[in-house]
Design a protein around this motif. Sequence first.
Motif, mmCIF file in Angstrom:
data_model
loop_
_atom_site.group_PDB
_atom_site.id
_atom_site.type_symbol
_atom_site.label_atom_id
_atom_site.label_comp_id
_atom_site.label_asym_id
_atom_site.label_seq_id
_atom_site.Cartn_x
_atom_site.Cartn_y
_atom_site.Cartn_z
ATOM 1 N N UNK A 216 0.813 -1.223 0.000
ATOM 2 C CA UNK A 216 0.000 0.000 0.000
ATOM 3 C C UNK A 216 0.844 1.270 0.000
ATOM 4 N N UNK A 217 2.178 1.095 -0.066
ATOM 5 C CA UNK A 217 3.035 2.284 -0.089
ATOM 6 C C UNK A 217 3.919 2.320 -1.330
ATOM 7 N N UNK A 218 3.980 3.489 -1.946
ATOM 8 C CA UNK A 218 4.745 3.716 -3.168
ATOM 9 C C UNK A 218 5.943 4.606 -2.840
ATOM 10 N N UNK A 219 7.072 4.276 -3.422
ATOM 11 C CA UNK A 219 8.247 5.145 -3.273
ATOM 12 C C UNK A 219 8.099 6.353 -4.184
ATOM 13 N N UNK A 220 8.379 7.522 -3.641
ATOM 14 C CA UNK A 220 8.398 8.739 -4.439
ATOM 15 C C UNK A 220 9.491 9.649 -3.909
ATOM 16 N N UNK A 221 10.466 9.924 -4.756
ATOM 17 C CA UNK A 221 11.615 10.744 -4.358
ATOM 18 C C UNK A 221 12.264 10.224 -3.076
ATOM 19 N N UNK A 222 12.368 8.907 -2.967
ATOM 20 C CA UNK A 222 13.059 8.319 -1.838
ATOM 21 C C UNK A 222 12.215 8.163 -0.586
#
Lengths: 146, 146
Positions: free
Chosen positions: A134-140
């Motif tokens: 349920x969690x996406x990496x975005x800019x680290x």
Amino acid sequence: MFLPLARNEGYSKAMTQPSFPTAASKDALERGDLLAPRFDANGLIAAICQHAETGEVLMLGWMNAEALARTLEIREAVYFSRSRNELWHKGETSGQIQKLVELRVDCDQDAVLLKVLPQGDGGACHVGFRSCFYRVERDGKLEERP
Amino acid sequence: MFLPLARNEGYSKAMTQPSFPTAASKDALERGDLLAPRFDANGLIAAICQHAETGEVLMLGWMNAEALARTLEIREAVYFSRSRNELWHKGETSGQIQKLVELRVDCDQDAVLLKVLPQGDGGACHVGFRSCFYRVERDGKLEERP
């Protein structure tokens, strides 16, 4: 001599581990019709669980030979819990039983893919989301995006 | 003193392993915005690779910290090959580069999910199929059903 069996959610730890065959060759492993799963040093194989209808990847679990054999027998996902060190019939407590629609194996048979229909509330994750991812990496950083 | 660096598909084995932080609590691990992957005893984390458009599960790979860091840096899948014991920039030889669309992590951060667009001929499996999961179990036997 009588040896009492340990109670373990309906399974007995004393039960003989089912054994799967070993593929006789690389070709048999990769192209054969023999289910010859390759368990790792801990006796486990990775099991990717995907929703059979939506294609959503729900979770990654682990199976020992007994969990895999039970899954194929009862057509519901049975994993091996590494934290509890025991068989884990998914949903037995939560109701989130995973009905097995299809089980696939990869080219070198060291991973399986379960296509399932989640029962109960349709979820798979103990945190409360439908999928564990349920969690996406975005800019680290991570963002919740169920 | 001059130490020549080993050539290794563009990566240097002498390169310092990047390090990821450790989550401070169970809540931070499960609900936080900190990417704090939990590598196993061999320094690896399972990486499920899924086609970003079709949802098809293509393969299961493994990553060490360097592979994960490189994947996030170049936005193409970089795995760790357990058989060759080195970084493996998927597609460097075959052309089957996997463009990273999204990287997700699971609840307890011991698995990642890559959503990718496969380049080249669109395949991911060395046997020649689009996905490594080209065999389905049926009555205990395997059937090829790409």
